[in-house]
Motif scaffolding. Structure first.
Motif, PDB file in Angstrom:
ATOM      1  N   ILE A  18       0.842  -1.198   0.000  1.00 54.95           N
ATOM      2  CA  ILE A  18       0.000   0.000   0.000  1.00 54.95           C
ATOM      3  C   ILE A  18       0.876   1.246   0.000  1.00 54.95           C
ATOM      4  N   LEU A  33      -9.649   4.567   1.406  1.00 49.29           N
ATOM      5  CA  LEU A  33      -9.119   3.223   1.220  1.00 49.29           C
ATOM      6  C   LEU A  33     -10.102   2.249   1.857  1.00 49.29           C
ATOM      7  N   LEU A  38      -9.395  -3.114  -0.891  1.00 52.32           N
ATOM      8  CA  LEU A  38      -7.986  -3.424  -0.687  1.00 52.32           C
ATOM      9  C   LEU A  38      -7.768  -4.925  -0.566  1.00 52.32           C
ATOM     10  N   TYR A  42      -5.183  -6.841  -3.100  1.00 45.69           N
ATOM     11  CA  TYR A  42      -3.978  -7.522  -2.642  1.00 45.69           C
ATOM     12  C   TYR A  42      -4.197  -9.008  -2.337  1.00 45.69           C
TER      13      TYR A  42
END
Length: 234
Positions: A18, A33, A38, A42
């Motif tokens: 990040i 975010l 996220l 990821y």
């Protein structure tokens, strides 16, 4: 998504990714975010995402706001300069304390780390130079016995380190750093804490100036004006 090493905890690896994406411009100032987004980006679960955001909040890269969650910090020249100022203050404290207890046996280890840095400079590899420089200073800072200060330096140095990996070093700066390492060793050998602190002051000031010049000269237009117009946003 870039590959990440499997030898460190997932939340630390995600925090590193990040952080790199923030500096690369994948996330912009003020952007929310979202944990679910996220986790998908990821390829991980929500828990390590939450933990990684706490780490980045501690570094000042994100802010956690009521009813908004994590938001990318507006990073500018002042933000980076403030990091260097904080690091300088703490590292000056650490070397003063280190000078009080420095002895020939521990300095032999410090000297060995300085030699490794010089070899890395000869190779011209940015990552190797950065790792060698951190090992050198860590060897000195640990002599202070101040674990809280050591933890602060480790966490707060991630911000300038990430930018350094992006833009590299000037050759002249590497030569200056090598000479400053030698002067620092001499000050420690003399148990001269005040002189050691002065050297660290100059060392980190030179590092900041070199980094800002290289950021301004980079192809990334977000850095144009760095070193000339304090406080300009990215």
């Amino acid at each position: 998504m870039p590959k990440i090493a499997a030898s460190t905890p997932t939340y630390l690896r995600i925090a590193d990714l990040i952080r790199k994406d923030i500096f690369a411009g994948s996330f912009i100032a003020g952007q929310r975010l979202k944990i679910l987004d996220l986790a998908k980006r990821y390829v991980t679960s929500q828990m390590p995402i939450r933990e990684s955001l706490h780490i980045l909040q501690g570094e000042g890269l994100v802010r956690v706001l009521p009813n908004r969650g994590a938001v990318v910090q507006a990073i500018n020249e002042k933000f980076l300069a403030d990091h260097y100022d904080m690091l300088k203050a703490i590292e000056m404290l650490l070397v003063r304390n280190a000078a009080e207890v420095a002895s020939s046996d521990v300095l032999d280890f410090v000297k060995a780390e300085a030699v490794k840095f010089n070899k890395a400079v000869g190779k011209g590899d940015v990552a190797s130079c950065l790792r060698a420089d951190k090992r050198f200073h860590r060897a000195i800072n640990r002599l202070s016995g101040n674990d809280l200060a050591l933890d602060f330096v480790e966490r707060q140095s991630k911000i300038p380190d990430a930018q350094r990996l992006r833009v590299g070093y000037g050759l002249e700066r590497l030569r200056e750093a090598s000479g400053e390492h030698e002067k620092l060793i001499d000050a420690l050998a003399a148990n001269d804490g005040d002189q050691a602190a002065k050297i660290i002051d100059a060392h980190l000031t030179g590092a900041k100036e070199d980094l800002f010049l290289r950021l301004a000269a980079s192809d990334d237009i977000r850095f144009s004006g760095f070193g000339r117009k304090a406080g300009s946003g990215w």
